[in-house]
Write a protein that holds these residues in place. Sequence first.
Motif, PDB file in Angstrom:
ATOM      1  N   LEU A   1     -21.480 -11.808   5.142  1.00  0.00           N
ATOM      2  CA  LEU A   1     -22.441 -12.911   5.145  1.00  0.00           C
ATOM      3  C   LEU A   1     -21.861 -14.141   5.845  1.00  0.00           C
ATOM      4  CD1 LEU A   1     -23.916 -12.506   1.558  1.00  0.00           C
ATOM      5  CD2 LEU A   1     -24.987 -11.932   3.747  1.00  0.00           C
ATOM      6  N   PHE A   2     -20.564 -14.375   5.676  1.00  0.00           N
ATOM      7  CA  PHE A   2     -19.908 -15.493   6.355  1.00  0.00           C
ATOM      8  C   PHE A   2     -19.960 -15.304   7.872  1.00  0.00           C
ATOM      9  CE2 PHE A   2     -16.085 -17.538   8.096  1.00  0.00           C
ATOM     10  CZ  PHE A   2     -16.311 -18.848   7.691  1.00  0.00           C
ATOM     11  N   HIS A   3     -19.675 -14.082   8.320  1.00  0.00           N
ATOM     12  CA  HIS A   3     -19.742 -13.802   9.750  1.00  0.00           C
ATOM     13  C   HIS A   3     -21.188 -13.860  10.252  1.00  0.00           C
ATOM     14  CE1 HIS A   3     -15.620 -12.414   9.232  1.00  0.00           C
ATOM     15  NE2 HIS A   3     -15.499 -12.640  10.523  1.00  0.00           N
ATOM     16  N   GLY A   4     -22.120 -13.439   9.429  1.00  0.00           N
ATOM     17  CA  GLY A   4     -23.532 -13.544   9.797  1.00  0.00           C
ATOM     18  C   GLY A   4     -23.946 -14.985   9.996  1.00  0.00           C
ATOM     19  N   PHE A   5     -23.441 -15.864   9.148  1.00  0.00           N
ATOM     20  CA  PHE A   5     -23.733 -17.287   9.299  1.00  0.00           C
ATOM     21  C   PHE A   5     -23.153 -17.817  10.605  1.00  0.00           C
ATOM     22  CE2 PHE A   5     -22.633 -21.786   8.618  1.00  0.00           C
ATOM     23  CZ  PHE A   5     -23.900 -22.292   8.410  1.00  0.00           C
ATOM     24  N   GLY A   6     -21.937 -17.386  10.939  1.00  0.00           N
ATOM     25  CA  GLY A   6     -21.323 -17.790  12.203  1.00  0.00           C
ATOM     26  C   GLY A   6     -22.121 -17.304  13.395  1.00  0.00           C
ATOM     27  N   LEU A   7     -22.607 -16.067  13.316  1.00  0.00           N
ATOM     28  CA  LEU A   7     -23.437 -15.543  14.392  1.00  0.00           C
ATOM     29  C   LEU A   7     -24.757 -16.301  14.497  1.00  0.00           C
ATOM     30  CD1 LEU A   7     -22.819 -11.721  13.983  1.00  0.00           C
ATOM     31  CD2 LEU A   7     -21.974 -13.213  15.793  1.00  0.00           C
ATOM     32  N   LEU A   8     -25.288 -16.733  13.369  1.00  0.00           N
ATOM     33  CA  LEU A   8     -26.509 -17.539  13.379  1.00  0.00           C
ATOM     34  C   LEU A   8     -26.276 -18.848  14.127  1.00  0.00           C
ATOM     35  CD1 LEU A   8     -29.415 -18.187  12.314  1.00  0.00           C
ATOM     36  CD2 LEU A   8     -28.254 -19.281  10.397  1.00  0.00           C
ATOM     37  N   VAL A   9     -25.160 -19.489  13.861  1.00  0.00           N
ATOM     38  CA  VAL A   9     -24.854 -20.756  14.528  1.00  0.00           C
ATOM     39  C   VAL A   9     -24.697 -20.536  16.035  1.00  0.00           C
ATOM     40  CG1 VAL A   9     -23.115 -22.584  14.739  1.00  0.00           C
ATOM     41  CG2 VAL A   9     -23.834 -21.788  12.482  1.00  0.00           C
ATOM     42  N   ILE A  10     -23.981 -19.482  16.415  1.00  0.00           N
ATOM     43  CA  ILE A  10     -23.812 -19.180  17.838  1.00  0.00           C
ATOM     44  C   ILE A  10     -25.161 -18.847  18.471  1.00  0.00           C
ATOM     45  CG2 ILE A  10     -22.832 -17.519  19.461  1.00  0.00           C
ATOM     46  CD1 ILE A  10     -20.397 -17.358  17.595  1.00  0.00           C
ATOM     47  N   GLY A  11     -25.984 -18.079  17.767  1.00  0.00           N
ATOM     48  CA  GLY A  11     -27.306 -17.725  18.279  1.00  0.00           C
ATOM     49  C   GLY A  11     -28.192 -18.939  18.485  1.00  0.00           C
ATOM     50  N   ARG A  12     -28.127 -19.871  17.544  1.00  0.00           N
ATOM     51  CA  ARG A  12     -28.923 -21.096  17.680  1.00  0.00           C
ATOM     52  C   ARG A  12     -28.441 -21.918  18.874  1.00  0.00           C
ATOM     53  NH1 ARG A  12     -31.537 -22.761  12.436  1.00  0.00           N
ATOM     54  NH2 ARG A  12     -32.529 -20.788  11.920  1.00  0.00           N
ATOM     55  N   ALA A  13     -27.114 -21.971  19.062  1.00  0.00           N
ATOM     56  CA  ALA A  13     -26.582 -22.732  20.194  1.00  0.00           C
ATOM     57  C   ALA A  13     -27.006 -22.101  21.513  1.00  0.00           C
ATOM     58  CB  ALA A  13     -25.060 -22.807  20.101  1.00  0.00           C
ATOM     59  N   LEU A  14     -26.966 -20.771  21.578  1.00  0.00           N
ATOM     60  CA  LEU A  14     -27.364 -20.098  22.805  1.00  0.00           C
ATOM     61  C   LEU A  14     -28.872 -20.145  23.021  1.00  0.00           C
ATOM     62  CD1 LEU A  14     -25.016 -16.991  22.759  1.00  0.00           C
ATOM     63  CD2 LEU A  14     -24.823 -19.052  24.158  1.00  0.00           C
ATOM     64  N   SER A  15     -29.636 -20.157  21.951  1.00  0.00           N
ATOM     65  CA  SER A  15     -31.095 -20.202  22.107  1.00  0.00           C
ATOM     66  C   SER A  15     -31.552 -21.559  22.619  1.00  0.00           C
ATOM     67  CB  SER A  15     -31.798 -19.859  20.800  1.00  0.00           C
ATOM     68  OG  SER A  15     -31.630 -20.898  19.860  1.00  0.00           O
ATOM     69  N   ALA A  16     -30.723 -22.580  22.450  1.00  0.00           N
ATOM     70  CA  ALA A  16     -31.062 -23.876  23.019  1.00  0.00           C
ATOM     71  C   ALA A  16     -31.029 -23.798  24.543  1.00  0.00           C
ATOM     72  CB  ALA A  16     -30.087 -24.933  22.521  1.00  0.00           C
ATOM     73  N   LEU A  17     -30.202 -22.889  25.064  1.00  0.00           N
ATOM     74  CA  LEU A  17     -30.122 -22.711  26.511  1.00  0.00           C
ATOM     75  C   LEU A  17     -31.242 -21.827  27.037  1.00  0.00           C
ATOM     76  CD1 LEU A  17     -26.274 -22.114  26.786  1.00  0.00           C
ATOM     77  CD2 LEU A  17     -27.524 -24.239  27.222  1.00  0.00           C
ATOM     78  N   ASP A  18     -31.628 -20.848  26.236  1.00  0.00           N
ATOM     79  CA  ASP A  18     -32.646 -19.896  26.671  1.00  0.00           C
ATOM     80  C   ASP A  18     -33.777 -19.883  25.645  1.00  0.00           C
ATOM     81  OD1 ASP A  18     -34.029 -17.825  27.892  1.00  0.00           O
ATOM     82  OD2 ASP A  18     -32.871 -16.279  26.860  1.00  0.00           O
ATOM     83  N   ARG A  19     -34.921 -20.369  26.024  1.00  0.00           N
ATOM     84  CA  ARG A  19     -36.044 -20.468  25.081  1.00  0.00           C
ATOM     85  C   ARG A  19     -36.959 -19.247  25.134  1.00  0.00           C
ATOM     86  NH1 ARG A  19     -34.833 -23.875  21.188  1.00  0.00           N
ATOM     87  NH2 ARG A  19     -34.026 -25.795  22.031  1.00  0.00           N
ATOM     88  N   GLY A  20     -36.428 -18.096  25.548  1.00  0.00           N
ATOM     89  CA  GLY A  20     -37.230 -16.876  25.596  1.00  0.00           C
ATOM     90  C   GLY A  20     -37.556 -16.360  24.210  1.00  0.00           C
ATOM     91  N   ARG A  21     -38.547 -15.523  24.117  1.00  0.00           N
ATOM     92  CA  ARG A  21     -38.989 -14.958  22.830  1.00  0.00           C
ATOM     93  C   ARG A  21     -38.145 -13.741  22.496  1.00  0.00           C
ATOM     94  NH1 ARG A  21     -40.862 -15.634  18.058  1.00  0.00           N
ATOM     95  NH2 ARG A  21     -42.279 -14.048  17.319  1.00  0.00           N
ATOM     96  N   THR A  22     -37.644 -13.674  21.277  1.00  0.00           N
ATOM     97  CA  THR A  22     -36.891 -12.504  20.847  1.00  0.00           C
ATOM     98  C   THR A  22     -37.854 -11.452  20.307  1.00  0.00           C
ATOM     99  OG1 THR A  22     -36.570 -13.431  18.662  1.00  0.00           O
ATOM    100  CG2 THR A  22     -34.838 -13.846  20.275  1.00  0.00           C
ATOM    101  N   GLU A  23     -37.422 -10.211  20.310  1.00  0.00           N
ATOM    102  CA  GLU A  23     -38.269  -9.118  19.841  1.00  0.00           C
ATOM    103  C   GLU A  23     -38.325  -9.036  18.320  1.00  0.00           C
ATOM    104  OE1 GLU A  23     -37.178  -5.450  21.599  1.00  0.00           O
ATOM    105  OE2 GLU A  23     -37.175  -6.255  23.621  1.00  0.00           O
TER     106      GLU A  23
END
Length: 75
Positions: A17-39
């Motif tokens: 869960l800790f690593h999942g939270f870290g991936l969430l933060v990285i995903g949010r940072a990267l999604s700021a660069l790419d506003r495409g729709r995820t599946e």
Amino acid sequence: MWVELVLSTILVLATALFHGFGLLVIGRALSALDRGRTEFDLNPLSLRGTAYTSGVVLSLLTTIRSTPNGGRATG
């Protein structure tokens, strides 16, 4: 022995869960660069996301423990 098994399972879930939270933060940072729709939208911090992550980790642990030699390679 059961106490150690329960504690180790809790620690594995906490680590996942800790690593999942870290991936969430990285995903949010990267999604700021790419506003495409995820599946597939699944918030890891929601109850559903936490249950999904915990289920995957527990199923992996169950699979490893049910294999011969505890999942270790032989030879």
